[in-house]
Enzyme design. Sequence first.
Site, PDB file in Angstrom:
ATOM      1  N   ASP A 458      17.659  37.958  51.510  1.00 22.36           N
ATOM      2  CA  ASP A 458      18.112  39.151  52.588  1.00 22.36           C
ATOM      3  C   ASP A 458      18.872  39.320  51.225  1.00 22.36           C
ATOM      4  O   ASP A 458      19.835  39.406  50.364  1.00 22.36           O
ATOM      5  CB  ASP A 458      18.367  39.021  53.201  1.00 22.36           C
ATOM      6  CG  ASP A 458      18.958  40.357  54.151  1.00 22.36           C
ATOM      7  OD1 ASP A 458      18.972  41.632  53.160  1.00 22.36           O
ATOM      8  OD2 ASP A 458      19.247  40.662  55.330  1.00 22.36           O
ATOM      9  N   HIS A 459      18.849  41.294  50.313  1.00 22.70           N
ATOM     10  CA  HIS A 459      19.584  41.041  49.928  1.00 22.70           C
ATOM     11  C   HIS A 459      20.946  41.887  49.935  1.00 22.70           C
ATOM     12  O   HIS A 459      21.369  41.948  49.231  1.00 22.70           O
ATOM     13  CB  HIS A 459      19.228  42.151  48.313  1.00 22.70           C
ATOM     14  CG  HIS A 459      19.335  42.102  46.843  1.00 22.70           C
ATOM     15  ND1 HIS A 459      20.096  41.982  46.986  1.00 22.70           N
ATOM     16  CD2 HIS A 459      18.280  42.427  46.441  1.00 22.70           C
ATOM     17  CE1 HIS A 459      20.166  42.350  44.785  1.00 22.70           C
ATOM     18  NE2 HIS A 459      18.730  42.055  44.665  1.00 22.70           N
ATOM     19  N   ARG A 460      21.279  42.158  52.003  1.00 24.97           N
ATOM     20  CA  ARG A 460      21.695  42.253  51.766  1.00 24.97           C
ATOM     21  C   ARG A 460      23.348  40.954  52.259  1.00 24.97           C
ATOM     22  O   ARG A 460      24.613  41.490  52.036  1.00 24.97           O
ATOM     23  CB  ARG A 460      21.919  43.401  53.280  1.00 24.97           C
ATOM     24  CG  ARG A 460      21.061  44.621  53.263  1.00 24.97           C
ATOM     25  CD  ARG A 460      20.074  44.644  54.858  1.00 24.97           C
ATOM     26  NE  ARG A 460      20.028  43.447  55.744  1.00 24.97           N
ATOM     27  CZ  ARG A 460      20.191  43.154  56.603  1.00 24.97           C
ATOM     28  NH1 ARG A 460      19.360  44.180  57.810  1.00 24.97           N
ATOM     29  NH2 ARG A 460      18.978  42.524  56.869  1.00 24.97           N
TER      30      ARG A 460
END
Length: 488
Positions: A458-460
């Site tokens: 998850d790039h968050r």
Amino acid sequence: MAGASEMHSLEFRLPDLGEGLTEAEIVRWLVEVGDLVEVDQPVVEVETAKAMVEVPCPYGGVVTARFGEEGTELPVGAPLLTVAVGAAASGSPEPRTASRAGAVADGSARAEAAPARQQGEGSGNVLVGYGTGAAPARRRRVRPTPPSPASGAADAVPADPGSPPSAPGNAPSAPGTAPARPANGHRGEGPVPVISPLVRRLARENGLDLRELTGSGPDGLILRADVEYALRAAAAQARPAATAQPRSEAPAPEAPAAPGETRVPLKGIRGAVADKLSRSRREIPDATCWVDADATELMRARTAMNASGGPRISLVALLARICTAALARFPELNSTVDTAAREVVRLDRVHLGFAAQTERGLVVPVVRDAHTRDAESLTAEFARLTDAARAGTLTPAELTGGTFTLNNYGVFGVDGSTPIINHPEAAMLGVGRIVPKPWVHDGELAVRQVVQLSLTFDHRVCDGGTAGGFLRYVADCVEQPAVLLRTL
């Protein structure tokens, strides 16, 4: 027959079995009408989209009715059975008598045998909406106000089959109005009696104050059905009465199959997987990185471990041990995202899920506290959960709560993949097949055991540097297992 007059019936409804499951299929009844049951005695075996579950009854007494035949699919909150109890719970069950009337009379005579269990100890099993024990002091519940014949509310919105259960002696509140509140307008400053986090989330997402509700569960416990009922009532109140129409409960008609087509319903476990994967792709901005690694030394280390005697160590257990060591170095990937608060929640315990293909479909059992286990313990737990997955006996607790997932798709004979993250986790490590390939080793071309590793994240929660560092550490441990000695 004085004892019989003291008895009353309690309705046991299909409880919320967790993880957002909304229905279950009756596989096998474990009791008959007329049987005596104890508190927490399993009464029915049901199959959800996750697993086979034996459902315990929170009441003790005589079974007077069952709802649904084997093979019937029931929604959460639908009645399962009714139990006749006395002023106190029945004692230990005895063999069922020859007739239902005799069983009821016998249960009535025993109704005072064990009052502490029904009124003091309560149910020991966790059932969302039914609780696990008695409250310190029984509070007086405020009864909902029955609908007024002149109000016209009953005409505006028909009675909903999904309305929340009413406690014995309680009149249901009128549709289109909020459930009755105490005279002071709120519950006070104490905790709201809700067990299920699903209920709290549903109320929070819809802006509903739980202190405004009076629960229909034991001791005023607020059930999911109460929240859904209040939301429906609010929606009905907002609609003009003249335009309110009865809600159809009939399922949508199936589209006819065209010539050459076969339509397979997305239901059960396949439907649950489809919903979860769709949600993951909808909500998570995922990215994938991958690397090839020389697994020759890891395979040799495993061979040496298994040659030394004792329980055999599985390859997936070694990979899991590497994962937990990598997560200790890169804790950003052992996290989840609270979208409502716009916060990344880092977790200090690793509950490791692993993808398991079964005849019923793909399931992800969870190894609890994987970071505290050695390779031998991990091997045993993987084997236990895999056997339970194939038998369909995994419990909801064994299928939920994962913080990171290991996906060994190499067992299908493929090298690489870009796996979809198991929502609400933040990452998944994929492992391809280990096969002999040409590889430069010590400056010379050699045939080595090579594996492709992929990480979807998850790039968050992190950027590529963190994800790349995690994957590189995993690859280093695969190529040189001695690297793990630093963390053992």
